[in-house]
Design an enzyme around this catalytic site. Structure first.
Site, mmCIF file in Angstrom:
data_model
loop_
_atom_site.group_PDB
_atom_site.id
_atom_site.type_symbol
_atom_site.label_atom_id
_atom_site.label_comp_id
_atom_site.label_asym_id
_atom_site.label_seq_id
_atom_site.Cartn_x
_atom_site.Cartn_y
_atom_site.Cartn_z
ATOM 1 N N TRP A 1 50.941 5.498 9.156
ATOM 2 C CA TRP A 1 51.765 4.657 10.038
ATOM 3 C C TRP A 1 53.145 5.286 10.208
ATOM 4 C CZ3 TRP A 1 48.456 2.420 6.428
ATOM 5 C CH2 TRP A 1 47.426 1.615 6.962
ATOM 6 N N HIS B 1 52.232 -2.545 12.322
ATOM 7 C CA HIS B 1 50.995 -3.302 12.539
ATOM 8 C C HIS B 1 51.275 -4.787 12.306
ATOM 9 C CE1 HIS B 1 49.856 -2.407 8.000
ATOM 10 N NE2 HIS B 1 51.072 -2.871 8.130
ATOM 11 N N ARG C 1 54.857 2.520 16.873
ATOM 12 C CA ARG C 1 54.592 3.701 16.053
ATOM 13 C C ARG C 1 55.376 4.890 16.582
ATOM 14 N NH1 ARG C 1 48.513 2.780 14.041
ATOM 15 N NH2 ARG C 1 48.876 0.592 13.509
ATOM 16 N N GLN D 1 48.813 -5.691 19.130
ATOM 17 C CA GLN D 1 47.731 -5.942 18.177
ATOM 18 C C GLN D 1 47.473 -7.438 18.025
ATOM 19 O OE1 GLN D 1 48.529 -4.044 14.355
ATOM 20 N NE2 GLN D 1 47.233 -2.320 14.955
ATOM 21 N N VAL E 1 42.429 -3.905 2.189
ATOM 22 C CA VAL E 1 41.111 -4.561 2.238
ATOM 23 C C VAL E 1 40.127 -3.794 1.342
ATOM 24 C CG1 VAL E 1 41.257 -5.691 4.503
ATOM 25 C CG2 VAL E 1 40.622 -3.267 4.366
ATOM 26 N N ALA F 1 40.376 -10.092 6.845
ATOM 27 C CA ALA F 1 41.450 -9.850 7.820
ATOM 28 C C ALA F 1 40.993 -8.780 8.784
ATOM 29 C CB ALA F 1 42.722 -9.409 7.111
#
Ligand code: PHE
Length: 349
Positions: free
Chosen positions: A166, A180, A206, A220, A263, A317
């Site tokens: 990122w 994000h 970004r 997003q 995640v 998520a």
């Protein structure tokens, strides 16, 4: 010695002549300056009118009255003519000015082009409606947020190599233009009690070179779902339902494992676009599968940092790029068109 006695009739005639001359001279003036000279010439202290009136003292009483009254009339008439001419000159100068600016004040006004809701805003609204029907709340991200929210709270500590995925804009005081919408996960977890169902649509940023597929600013839609006994299958079902609603027909989805620090397990989801038309087939390079989002089961450490006990609750998520689905849907080949602010582009949708 006999002096030529001015008689009444002579003076009256002189006054009439004076008025005629004044009329012609005033009408031929071309500027306020010239006009003022004429005014002084005919009505000022040393004017021709004053000269004529000098002869009045030799007249009979009746003659004095008559010539005096006539002189007043002439003076008033002259002032009236000056006033009228002044208006004529002013009108002329306005006309001249507007001609210079090529502005015809008699034409009807120009119609100012009207705007239109941006295609991304329309699709954001559609996304929100679908998720709201599925029981989700909508919250919006902070576009500038802390390192903690953007990185640390989603399990990317300082110095973690995943930060390289990122590229970031920093403010001078060390804040981040969010890379994000996952930057809202921690706030969502802290401010809601399970069952938590929240979507976060918002702009993200970004620090990267732009091309037809990449913009420094894009859109997003994050989703966070937490409850007791939430499974991976719930995630797939939720996303499949959403995309079928969004495209108005049943959409197949495919999961492929991938790594995101927040995640576990995590991966990418592709949607089956083979039934959605040529521009989708093209963008999927003929495969019929379009990769559009990252997702996974929320990492236990992320739940913990959000004040939720990972031994009791689980959740999933996701985050998808709205342009990713909007572009093929409307056959937009270059993401940069979306944010150019071109009204002709915006009005097409
Ligand atoms: N935040 C990730 C990205 O921008 C997407 C993502 C969100 C992945 C939630 C997993 C879970 O790339």
């Amino acid at each position: 010695m006999a002096t030529a006695k001015p008689d009444t009739q002579k003076l009256l005639t002189e006054l009439d002549d004076l008025l005629l001359k004044a009329k012609a001279n005033i009408a031929s003036t071309d500027s306020e300056e010239e006009l003022d000279q004429e005014r002084v010439r005919y009505t000022g202290r040393k004017s021709e009118l004053t000269t004529i009136l000098r002869g009045i003292k030799d007249l009979s009483d009746d003659g004095k009255k008559e010539v005096g009254a006539r002189a007043n009339e002439v003076k008033e008439k002259v002032l009236e003519l000056v006033e009228k001419q002044s208006m004529v000159l002013r009108k002329k100068s306005v006309e001249r000015a507007s001609k210079e600016e090529e502005l015809d004040v008699t034409l009807p006004g120009n119609k100012i082009p009207q705007g239109r809701r941006h295609i991304i805003s329309q699709m954001q609204e559609r996304t929100e409606e679908i998720f709201q029907r599925m029981g989700f709340d909508v919250v919006y991200p902070y576009e500038i947020d802390t390192d903690f929210n953007n990185f640390q709270a989603v399990n990317i500590p300082e110095g973690h190599p995943a930060r390289d995925s990122w590229d970031t804009f920093w403010t001078e005081d060390g804040q981040i233009a969010i890379t994000h919408t996952s930057a809202m996960q921690n706030r969502v977890l802290r401010s809601h009690e399970p069952p938590i169902r929240v979507v976060v649509p918002g702009r993200t940023f970004r620090h990267e070179a732009t091309d037809a597929r990449h913009e420094h600013t894009f859109f997003q839609v994050e989703g966070v779902y937490v409850d007791k006994g939430v499974t991976f299958a719930d995630m797939l079902g939720t996303l499949q339902t959403f995309f079928s609603e969004f495209f108005g027909q049943k959409i197949g989805i495919k999961f492929s494992p991938d790594f995101f620090p927040f995640v576990e397990p995590g991966g990418m989801i592709s949607i089956d676009v083979s039934g959605l038309g040529d521009s989708f087939m093209e963008i999927s390079k003929g495969t019929g599968w379009l990769e559009i989002l990252g997702c996974g089961m929320i990492h236990p450490r992320v739940l913990e940092m959000g004040g939720i006990d990972p031994n009791v609750y689980s959740g999933f998520a996701w985050g998808f790029g709205l342009e990713r689905v909007v572009m093929p849907k409307f056959a937009i080949e270059d993401i940069r068109l979306i944010y150019k602010g071109d009204l002709d582009f915006v009005r097409q949708f």
